[in-house]
Design an enzyme around this catalytic site. Structure first.
Site, PDB file in Angstrom:
ATOM      1  N   SER A 155     -19.555 -26.990  49.516  1.00  0.00           N
ATOM      2  CA  SER A 155     -19.864 -26.408  50.815  1.00  0.00           C
ATOM      3  C   SER A 155     -20.005 -24.897  50.717  1.00  0.00           C
ATOM      4  O   SER A 155     -20.886 -24.397  50.036  1.00  0.00           O
ATOM      5  CB  SER A 155     -18.804 -26.832  51.828  1.00  0.00           C
ATOM      6  OG  SER A 155     -19.168 -26.459  53.126  1.00  0.00           O
ATOM      7  N   ASP A 298     -24.517 -22.685  56.211  1.00  0.00           N
ATOM      8  CA  ASP A 298     -23.763 -22.495  54.982  1.00  0.00           C
ATOM      9  C   ASP A 298     -24.504 -23.232  53.869  1.00  0.00           C
ATOM     10  O   ASP A 298     -25.536 -23.878  54.113  1.00  0.00           O
ATOM     11  CB  ASP A 298     -22.307 -22.922  55.156  1.00  0.00           C
ATOM     12  CG  ASP A 298     -22.129 -24.424  55.304  1.00  0.00           C
ATOM     13  OD1 ASP A 298     -23.116 -25.113  55.633  1.00  0.00           O
ATOM     14  OD2 ASP A 298     -21.003 -24.918  55.093  1.00  0.00           O
ATOM     15  N   ASP A 300     -24.370 -25.985  52.148  1.00  0.00           N
ATOM     16  CA  ASP A 300     -24.746 -27.402  52.244  1.00  0.00           C
ATOM     17  C   ASP A 300     -25.218 -27.769  53.648  1.00  0.00           C
ATOM     18  O   ASP A 300     -25.425 -28.943  53.953  1.00  0.00           O
ATOM     19  CB  ASP A 300     -23.606 -28.313  51.792  1.00  0.00           C
ATOM     20  CG  ASP A 300     -22.406 -28.315  52.731  1.00  0.00           C
ATOM     21  OD1 ASP A 300     -22.196 -27.291  53.406  1.00  0.00           O
ATOM     22  OD2 ASP A 300     -21.680 -29.326  52.770  1.00  0.00           O
ATOM     23  N   ASP A 302     -23.985 -27.919  56.605  1.00  0.00           N
ATOM     24  CA  ASP A 302     -23.249 -28.672  57.622  1.00  0.00           C
ATOM     25  C   ASP A 302     -22.659 -27.743  58.688  1.00  0.00           C
ATOM     26  O   ASP A 302     -22.182 -28.216  59.717  1.00  0.00           O
ATOM     27  CB  ASP A 302     -22.176 -29.572  57.008  1.00  0.00           C
ATOM     28  CG  ASP A 302     -21.057 -28.827  56.306  1.00  0.00           C
ATOM     29  OD1 ASP A 302     -21.171 -27.602  56.101  1.00  0.00           O
ATOM     30  OD2 ASP A 302     -20.054 -29.474  55.945  1.00  0.00           O
TER      31      ASP A 302
END
Length: 547
Positions: A155, A298, A300, A302
């Site tokens: 992440s 961010d 990734d 999400d």
């Protein structure tokens, strides 16, 4: 100084069992330097062997390096063997499992190893064909009727890290006791070399991505689309999918920066939109193109952060807090629902209480969960919106039972376009909420300590000896046990939640001030009073925590 025999032997055994020649050589070199007496190498070896990485409800996260206390192929193989055993023990043997990845170092090999272990264990494995946002993986689990999903990602962690995130058949991240059951199953794996790995499994075409894009394109609830948008992917994997999502939803004036995946994230220390300076390039683009809003994902994708013109004469911009965006979208969702009877909105115990007031005004149900989307996704039936203050937004829970930065960005863009068409703005939307529900200010204080145990000790001390006042106002203690190891301090219009971090050796305090607005023309005065109270509250809390 020589290294302890048990450390030397543990490193030797790990090297012998490592399935990857590169990490085997890496640990051999560290061990050789440690045996040669280099203090830094001795400490490095001890740290690498201090694992294994703990498998929590967020899965695994750690630096990409050799040894059990790092992310590497041997750790991924052992972990996946444990996950496969856990799935089989829970009646999901032979089921469909989706595996995805981001573009960090090691992600491609880790995803292939996870797919190979599951396929050899008899599962119907579907590997996403390229680096994709985490919300696509979460969507795929429900869309394909999978028994589990694995996303290789860290992440918004720093560039040296990678991770392993697990979703169950509901499409949400796992919750206890699954984490401890899986950790026990991993501990039963005696050897990475002994874990069978298949080389054949199904690689998915872009059908799942197409289905995801068709779904998110329907997210904006109003028809306005005349808006100029600046977007950063922070050198993660969100740009390509987000660009197509914007196009399909009808937003054509969209401009990207930092859109090429880069495992070094352009040199950013912390590729997290919450971090100071992370959105500087985005806001520079927004000023340059005279954008209406700015969006930051961010790595990734999400999480979604929103930037807006601040209304100053010099054309400044500012990023909204997660609570501000959550309030705006919570109001928007409930205002555009065909009916609010029986519908549910949710946030966490550390987020702003503004959503509770919004829900009450619309006659909707409201609940608070523990921190983390693993809990928010399970908040209850008829969930239509959930958010957490750390920039996590879920605007389409039926499709993605997790935070989804891309669908949230589309909803924000639709709301901003509608306000622009009406001669308004998102900041004016925040003013309207404050006039109706009071000024809600939130801030966070985070203190890094030597160990997680020290953070828990500080909470225990506050629980035993809570302060009598906060910012000069009588206060009372609300013990959050047994739900979580935390406390809530309440005073008139003031709230402080203190808890240990779940992932780092930190003590965290979440501060809130709620100041009523007696009349529309007193909003500015009410804001000043809220800010005065927040300054006093912040000083008190820092002293309480020993900051």
């Amino acid at each position: 100084m020589s290294i302890p025999a048990e450390l030397r032997d543990a490193a030797y055994r790990w090297i012998a069992d490592d399935i990857d020649e590169a990490t085997k050589a890496e640990l051999q070199q560290v061990r050789a330097r440690a045996l040669g007496g280099a203090p830094a190498a001795r400490d490095d070896l001890a740290d690498r062997m201090a694992g294994p990485l703990k498998f929590g409800t967020a899965g695994l996260r750690g630096p990409v390096r050799a040894g059990p206390n790092g992310m590497n192929r041997a750790v991924v193989v052992r972990t996946t063997a444990g996950v496969a055993s856990w799935l089989q023990a829970n009646g999901h043997g032979g089921g469909l499992v989706v595996v995805g990845r981001d573009a960090r170092r090691g992600s491609e090999a880790f995803a292939a190893d996870a797919a190979g272990v599951l396929a050899a264990a008899g599962f119907d494995v579907r590997l996403l064909s390229r680096p994709l946002p985490t919300p696509v993986l979460a969507f795929a689990v429900r869309h394909l009727g999978a028994v589990a999903g694995i996303q290789i990602t860290a992440s918004h962690n720093p560039a040296p890290d990678n991770g392993y995130k697990l979703y169950d058949a509901s499409g949400a991240q796992i919750i206890p006791p699954a984490d401890t059951e899986i950790e026990a199953a991993i501990a039963e794996v005696s050897s990475a070399h002994a874990v069978p790995r298949a080389t054949t499994y199904q690689t998915l075409a872009d059908d799942v991505v197409e289905a995801y894009l068709e779904q998110v394109a329907q997210v904006p609830r109003l028809s306005a689309r005349d808006i100029r948008i600046a977007v950063t992917a922070l050198h993660g994997v969100g740009a390509q999918t987000a660009a197509e999502a914007f196009r399909r939803a009808g937003f054509t004036d969209v401009h990207f920066t930092q859109d090429t995946p880069d495992p070094d994230f352009g040199g950013m220390t912390f590729p997290n939109p919450e971090e100071p300076g992370a959105c500087d390039e985005l806001l520079a683009l927004a000023r340059r193109i005279d954008a209406d809003i700015a969006i930051a994902f961010d790595p990734d994708a999400d999480r979604c952060a929103v930037g807006v013109p601040d209304g100053s004469a010099d054309g400044g911009w500012r990023m909204l807090s997660g609570d501000e965006t959550g309030g705006l979208l919570g109001e928007h969702v409930l205002a555009t629902e065909p009916t609010t009877e029986g519908v549910l909105v949710a946030t966490t115990i550390v987020s702003s209480s503004l959503l509770k007031s919004i829900a009450a005004a619309h006659g909707a149900q409201y609940t608070e969960t523990l921190t983390g989307f693993k809990w928010l996704a399970r908040a209850g039936d008829n969930l239509v919106f959930a958010y957490e203050e750390a920039l996590g937004l879920c605007v389409d829970p039926a499709a993605v039972r997790d935070k989804d930065g891309i669908s949230a960005a589309l909803m924000v863009a639709g709301l901003a376009a509608a306000r622009k068409a009406a001669g308004s703005s998102l900041l004016e939307g925040l003013d309207e909420l404050a006039r109706r529900h009071g000024v809600h200010l939130t801030q966070q204080i985070s203190i890094r300590l030597g160990s997680p145990a020290q953070a828990a000790e500080r909470v225990a001390q506050l629980r035993a000896e809570p302060p009598a006042t906060l910012a000069g106002t009588p206060a009372e203690l609300d013990d959050l046990r047994p739900r979580t190891d935390g406390i809530r301090l309440l005073a008139d219009g003031l709230r402080v939640v203190v808890r240990p971090s779940g992932t780092e050796p930190k003590l965290k305090a979440y501060l809130q001030v709620v100041q009523p607005v007696p009349a529309d023309d007193q909003l500015a005065a009410s804001r000043r009073e809220a800010e005065r109270k927040m300054s006093a509250l912040r000083a008190d809390v820092r002293q309480l925590l020993g900051a």
